[in-house]
Structure formats: structure tokens, C-alpha cells
Design a protein around this motif. Sequence first.
Motif, PDB file in Angstrom:
ATOM      1  N   PRO A   1       0.807  -1.222   0.000  1.00  0.00           N
ATOM      2  CA  PRO A   1       0.000   0.000   0.000  1.00  0.00           C
ATOM      3  C   PRO A   1       0.837   1.267   0.000  1.00  0.00           C
ATOM      4  CG  PRO A   1       0.215  -0.802   2.224  1.00  0.00           C
ATOM      5  CD  PRO A   1       0.951  -1.784   1.354  1.00  0.00           C
ATOM      6  N   ALA A   2       2.166   1.110   0.291  1.00  0.00           N
ATOM      7  CA  ALA A   2       3.014   2.278   0.469  1.00  0.00           C
ATOM      8  C   ALA A   2       4.469   1.834   0.491  1.00  0.00           C
ATOM      9  CB  ALA A   2       2.676   2.994   1.782  1.00  0.00           C
ATOM     10  N   LEU A   3       5.362   2.825   0.351  1.00  0.00           N
ATOM     11  CA  LEU A   3       6.787   2.614   0.564  1.00  0.00           C
ATOM     12  C   LEU A   3       7.198   3.298   1.854  1.00  0.00           C
ATOM     13  CD1 LEU A   3       8.361   3.372  -2.941  1.00  0.00           C
ATOM     14  CD2 LEU A   3       7.733   1.139  -1.993  1.00  0.00           C
ATOM     15  N   SER A   4       8.210   2.739   2.512  1.00  0.00           N
ATOM     16  CA  SER A   4       8.753   3.378   3.709  1.00  0.00           C
ATOM     17  C   SER A   4      10.141   2.839   3.985  1.00  0.00           C
ATOM     18  CB  SER A   4       7.860   3.127   4.927  1.00  0.00           C
ATOM     19  OG  SER A   4       8.378   3.789   6.066  1.00  0.00           O
ATOM     20  N   GLU A   5      11.013   3.701   4.467  1.00  0.00           N
ATOM     21  CA  GLU A   5      12.331   3.280   4.929  1.00  0.00           C
ATOM     22  C   GLU A   5      12.338   3.333   6.450  1.00  0.00           C
ATOM     23  OE1 GLU A   5      16.350   2.481   3.031  1.00  0.00           O
ATOM     24  OE2 GLU A   5      14.233   2.276   2.533  1.00  0.00           O
ATOM     25  N   ASP A   6      11.171   3.143   7.065  1.00  0.00           N
ATOM     26  CA  ASP A   6      11.015   3.465   8.483  1.00  0.00           C
ATOM     27  C   ASP A   6      12.078   2.797   9.343  1.00  0.00           C
ATOM     28  OD1 ASP A   6       9.317   4.891  10.469  1.00  0.00           O
ATOM     29  OD2 ASP A   6       9.340   2.894  11.343  1.00  0.00           O
ATOM     30  N   GLY A   7      12.487   3.562  10.343  1.00  0.00           N
ATOM     31  CA  GLY A   7      13.623   3.201  11.163  1.00  0.00           C
ATOM     32  C   GLY A   7      14.815   4.054  10.812  1.00  0.00           C
ATOM     33  N   LYS A   8      14.781   4.636   9.609  1.00  0.00           N
ATOM     34  CA  LYS A   8      15.846   5.527   9.168  1.00  0.00           C
ATOM     35  C   LYS A   8      15.343   6.311   7.957  1.00  0.00           C
ATOM     36  CE  LYS A   8      18.468   1.919   8.556  1.00  0.00           C
ATOM     37  NZ  LYS A   8      19.613   1.040   8.213  1.00  0.00           N
ATOM     38  N   SER A   9      16.128   7.287   7.531  1.00  0.00           N
ATOM     39  CA  SER A   9      15.846   8.041   6.312  1.00  0.00           C
ATOM     40  C   SER A   9      16.785   7.584   5.206  1.00  0.00           C
ATOM     41  CB  SER A   9      16.060   9.542   6.546  1.00  0.00           C
ATOM     42  OG  SER A   9      15.112  10.063   7.458  1.00  0.00           O
ATOM     43  N   VAL A  10      16.351   7.769   3.963  1.00  0.00           N
ATOM     44  CA  VAL A  10      17.253   7.596   2.830  1.00  0.00           C
ATOM     45  C   VAL A  10      18.112   8.859   2.766  1.00  0.00           C
ATOM     46  CG1 VAL A  10      17.458   7.245   0.341  1.00  0.00           C
ATOM     47  CG2 VAL A  10      15.569   6.181   1.603  1.00  0.00           C
ATOM     48  N   MET A  11      19.335   8.759   3.241  1.00  0.00           N
ATOM     49  CA  MET A  11      20.158   9.954   3.398  1.00  0.00           C
ATOM     50  C   MET A  11      20.667  10.509   2.064  1.00  0.00           C
ATOM     51  SD  MET A  11      20.085  10.843   6.490  1.00  0.00           S
ATOM     52  CE  MET A  11      21.366  12.094   6.405  1.00  0.00           C
ATOM     53  N   ASP A  12      20.771   9.672   1.042  1.00  0.00           N
ATOM     54  CA  ASP A  12      21.189  10.115  -0.281  1.00  0.00           C
ATOM     55  C   ASP A  12      19.996  10.790  -0.957  1.00  0.00           C
ATOM     56  OD1 ASP A  12      21.710  10.216  -3.075  1.00  0.00           O
ATOM     57  OD2 ASP A  12      23.117   8.553  -2.921  1.00  0.00           O
ATOM     58  N   ALA A  13      20.053  12.111  -1.089  1.00  0.00           N
ATOM     59  CA  ALA A  13      18.912  12.867  -1.619  1.00  0.00           C
ATOM     60  C   ALA A  13      18.585  12.457  -3.050  1.00  0.00           C
ATOM     61  CB  ALA A  13      19.193  14.362  -1.536  1.00  0.00           C
ATOM     62  N   LYS A  14      19.597  12.192  -3.856  1.00  0.00           N
ATOM     63  CA  LYS A  14      19.356  11.789  -5.246  1.00  0.00           C
ATOM     64  C   LYS A  14      18.617  10.461  -5.299  1.00  0.00           C
ATOM     65  CE  LYS A  14      21.816  11.026  -9.637  1.00  0.00           C
ATOM     66  NZ  LYS A  14      21.459   9.618  -9.857  1.00  0.00           N
ATOM     67  N   LEU A  15      19.033   9.503  -4.478  1.00  0.00           N
ATOM     68  CA  LEU A  15      18.371   8.195  -4.453  1.00  0.00           C
ATOM     69  C   LEU A  15      16.942   8.334  -3.919  1.00  0.00           C
ATOM     70  CD1 LEU A  15      19.182   5.231  -5.113  1.00  0.00           C
ATOM     71  CD2 LEU A  15      19.563   4.928  -2.664  1.00  0.00           C
ATOM     72  N   CYS A  16      16.770   9.174  -2.912  1.00  0.00           N
ATOM     73  CA  CYS A  16      15.430   9.405  -2.364  1.00  0.00           C
ATOM     74  C   CYS A  16      14.506   9.988  -3.429  1.00  0.00           C
ATOM     75  CB  CYS A  16      15.521  10.333  -1.157  1.00  0.00           C
ATOM     76  SG  CYS A  16      13.964  10.529  -0.265  1.00  0.00           S
ATOM     77  N   LYS A  17      15.033  10.930  -4.214  1.00  0.00           N
ATOM     78  CA  LYS A  17      14.226  11.519  -5.290  1.00  0.00           C
ATOM     79  C   LYS A  17      13.860  10.472  -6.333  1.00  0.00           C
ATOM     80  CE  LYS A  17      14.131  15.240  -8.709  1.00  0.00           C
ATOM     81  NZ  LYS A  17      14.842  16.390  -9.295  1.00  0.00           N
ATOM     82  N   GLU A  18      14.797   9.581  -6.674  1.00  0.00           N
ATOM     83  CA  GLU A  18      14.501   8.511  -7.628  1.00  0.00           C
ATOM     84  C   GLU A  18      13.394   7.593  -7.097  1.00  0.00           C
ATOM     85  OE1 GLU A  18      18.187   6.530  -8.354  1.00  0.00           O
ATOM     86  OE2 GLU A  18      19.067   8.219  -9.452  1.00  0.00           O
ATOM     87  N   ALA A  19      13.461   7.272  -5.808  1.00  0.00           N
ATOM     88  CA  ALA A  19      12.422   6.428  -5.214  1.00  0.00           C
ATOM     89  C   ALA A  19      11.067   7.118  -5.256  1.00  0.00           C
ATOM     90  CB  ALA A  19      12.796   6.077  -3.773  1.00  0.00           C
ATOM     91  N   MET A  20      11.040   8.403  -4.936  1.00  0.00           N
ATOM     92  CA  MET A  20       9.785   9.147  -4.984  1.00  0.00           C
ATOM     93  C   MET A  20       9.222   9.207  -6.399  1.00  0.00           C
ATOM     94  SD  MET A  20       9.937  12.372  -2.412  1.00  0.00           S
ATOM     95  CE  MET A  20      10.465  12.260  -0.697  1.00  0.00           C
ATOM     96  N   THR A  21      10.091   9.350  -7.382  1.00  0.00           N
ATOM     97  CA  THR A  21       9.642   9.398  -8.776  1.00  0.00           C
ATOM     98  C   THR A  21       8.943   8.109  -9.171  1.00  0.00           C
ATOM     99  OG1 THR A  21      11.444  10.911  -9.357  1.00  0.00           O
ATOM    100  CG2 THR A  21      10.399   9.714 -11.166  1.00  0.00           C
ATOM    101  N   ILE A  22       9.551   6.968  -8.778  1.00  0.00           N
ATOM    102  CA  ILE A  22       8.932   5.673  -9.085  1.00  0.00           C
ATOM    103  C   ILE A  22       7.659   5.490  -8.272  1.00  0.00           C
ATOM    104  CG2 ILE A  22       9.260   3.171  -9.067  1.00  0.00           C
ATOM    105  CD1 ILE A  22      12.287   3.726  -9.370  1.00  0.00           C
ATOM    106  N   ALA A  23       7.681   5.920  -7.008  1.00  0.00           N
ATOM    107  CA  ALA A  23       6.480   5.810  -6.167  1.00  0.00           C
ATOM    108  C   ALA A  23       5.322   6.585  -6.783  1.00  0.00           C
ATOM    109  CB  ALA A  23       6.780   6.332  -4.766  1.00  0.00           C
ATOM    110  N   ALA A  24       5.605   7.780  -7.302  1.00  0.00           N
ATOM    111  CA  ALA A  24       4.555   8.573  -7.944  1.00  0.00           C
ATOM    112  C   ALA A  24       4.010   7.844  -9.167  1.00  0.00           C
ATOM    113  CB  ALA A  24       5.101   9.942  -8.329  1.00  0.00           C
ATOM    114  N   ARG A  25       4.898   7.227  -9.946  1.00  0.00           N
ATOM    115  CA  ARG A  25       4.487   6.487 -11.138  1.00  0.00           C
ATOM    116  C   ARG A  25       3.614   5.295 -10.760  1.00  0.00           C
ATOM    117  NH1 ARG A  25       9.605   4.880 -13.480  1.00  0.00           N
ATOM    118  NH2 ARG A  25       9.923   7.131 -13.662  1.00  0.00           N
TER     119      ARG A  25
END
Length: 431
Positions: free
Chosen positions: A149-173
Motif C-alpha cells: 500500500p506504500a513505501l517506507s524506509e522506516d527506522g531511518k531516512s534515505v540519506m542520499d537525496a538523489k536516491l530518495c528523489k529517484e524512489a519518490m519518482t517511481i512511487a509517484a508512477r
Amino acid sequence: MGVLIRGGRVIDAATNTDKVMDLYLDDGVIQEIGENLQKADAGDRVIDADGLVVMPGIVDLHVHFRDPGQEYKETIETGSRAAARGGVTTVVTMPNTTPVIDEPDRVRYVQNKAAQLSQIHVLQAGAMTRGEQGKELSDIKGMADAGVPALSEDGKSVMDAKLCKEAMTIAARCDLPVLDHCEDIDLRGNGCMNDDENARRLRLPGISNAVEDVIAARDIILACETGARLHLCHCSTKGTAFMMKALSEAGITNVTAEVCPHHLILTSDDIPSDDSNYKMNPPLRKKEDVEALREGLKEGYIQAISTDHAPHSQEDKNGSMRSAAFGIVGLETSLPLIYTHLVETGVLTLGQLVEKMCLNPAKILGLDCGTIQKGHPADVILVDIEHPYKIDKNKFASKGRNTPFDGWEVKGRVLYTLCDGKIIYQEEDHD
């Protein structure tokens, strides 16, 4: 066999209902709502709800059931029983298990086990990166196809901003919300409680508000760029509340936020010397943070209340504030705590409680539960808001006993929980 709930005070945020009525449930859905409904069949179960609140089952966006790999802390079965006892009929379980839920087969493992052992709806979130290591993306598309139902890295953040943006892009798709644990691990260091005078009094390393605020701000910017649906988890600071208010005023709707009961009720002033039951991540903050979060809920720019139910074994919590695990349990205490400390004190109305704990979380996930309307899922709870009782951790269905609320007097005891129209929990000695 259907269930007729007779004469309860029905509270529904979606339709602004607050009225004494009957409900008839059958085939997993709400069949009829009205006054003086008649049984459709002689075999139907009738529940007398006179004097009780009838509301939708709670949707908890943030729980840890620890399966696979950490079943000594909690299992899908014990976590689901705890949820039912607390009036929670739908949960989203976090992926920071052992191994991490980062591929479709692991998603299906939880789904299959929940189908066998759980009477509530257990929805498994998928990790954003492989092993939650923040190095490479997980199989997001595959997990979406498997039904996360969702994505989460819970327990920590994705510290690499570029990788986090890529994940969000796919999540939006894939039309998946991102449930965001906002924590700059470098700023946190070895902190174990809020960075304030109480930490200095107890001679403990602190966690500043910036640890949360920096990542929240970064990820809000990334969500605005990518169009991803971002949901900020367990918000604890006045800074996050300020950001959510600014987004609301700007008309930005793809970012939502949740707060946990402990961050709405307790402050760092409440922490006794070295009691690890008060150790959670993010930590208990200052009074001004609590006030800002309460205001955000009341005004609507913070949308949800979730528990971050985090059961641990006694051994994991036996250490000092420095060494013990972060986290407390919450499934069996969230409703009475919020009712007692926010509704009875006038911070929220009962309708707003239902909105924040039932309707809005369902909307964030795109589900049709969280409401009491004809044709919707028959996930319903009956609650006694009149008679006080004391929270007793020894009666928890959860394996976890790690709570600072043991012995607190509250109102809002769940007497019945029905999921898909079936009674899955009934308070002892109540019929």
C-alpha cells in the motif's frame, strides 16, 4: 449470519454524523443504517449498543509486527490481536524486519501469513532501498504489483537525496504514498532523548529538533518536484507543524502528516531518571512542540494519528536510556489516550478523533474503510466513553509491555471490534 448493532451513538466523520442509530452488517459490508432496523434473519447476532459510541475501525498507518525475523518481540498473530483489542481493524506494517521487506516474495510472505493468522487487515509496506541500506533502490515496481500500500524506509531516512528523489519518482508512477521517517542520522549521533535541559540534567546525549526538521524540509521539496504523495511519520516538532501549516496555506495537498499519542501527551519533562519506557524515536519534545502538534491536528493541516507501535522484549528495554531500544507499544492504548487527553480536554471533538484515526488514514491509503456508510466495509468498533479504567500492561495482547502509560486512568475502552462484519474482539464479561 448478520450483525445488528442497536441503539448506539454513531460517529462518522465522512458524513458529519453524530446520532443514535442502528447498523446492520452482513456479507462484510454495512447493509443498512437507520432507526429501529429489524433483523433480516433469525440467526443474526444482536448487540445492544445503548450508551456506547459506534465508530469506524481505526486505521493505523504505522506499526511494527516484527515478522519475519524478530518474532520474539511480536508476531503477526499477537500484533493483530493487540490491534483488535485496541479497536484497530487496518494496519500498515513497516518493512524494517529481518530480512527487510524489499522484494515481492517477502511481501507475499507477510500477506500469506496474515491471511492465515490475522482477523484484521494487515497491509505490508515495502522498503525504498535494498536492505534499507540506502545504497540502491529496492524492487519498487515489483512490490507495487504484489500489493504493497506504500513505501517506507522506516527506522531511518534515505540519506542520499538523489536516491530518495529517484524512489519518490517511481512511487509517484506507481501511485504509492511514501511514509517518511525524517531523521538526519549524522545530526542525531548517539542521542537518546530530546536535546534540552532535561537531557543535561540526566547527563544524556540529546537529539535536536533539527534532526527531524532538516529531512522533513528536504523531502517536502522532493515531493513537490516529483509529485509523489509524501506522508511524514511520527512528527514531533513545532518545525514540522509549521511546515505543514505553510503547505496547507499554499494549497499543496500531496504532503500529509501523522502524530503519535505519546508526542501529543508527554514532554521531556515527564521523563523520570533513566526510565527506558520513555525512550522513543523521535524523542519526547518540549511543551511548545506538543502545543504546535495539537494545534495542527485541530486545524487540520496535520491529518492523522498513528501509533508507531514498536514492541520490544523485556531484555531490549531493560537497559538504561543510553543502551535500551527505542520505541513503545501503542495499539491497545491509542484510542483511550486520545479520547481522554484530547477530546475530554476540548482539543479535538469526537468527530475529529474519528477523522484523524479512521477516515483520513484510509484516504491517505486510498481505501474505502474508515467510515460508517452503506456499502462500505463493515469495520466497526463499539466504545465505552463513560466509565474510567486503568491501563494495565499485563493484560496486553501484544508481546510488548514497553509503555510509559501503565496505570494511567483513561476513558474510551473498546468493548467490541468487528472486522468485515465479524466480531473479532469482545471485552470480557460484556455481552
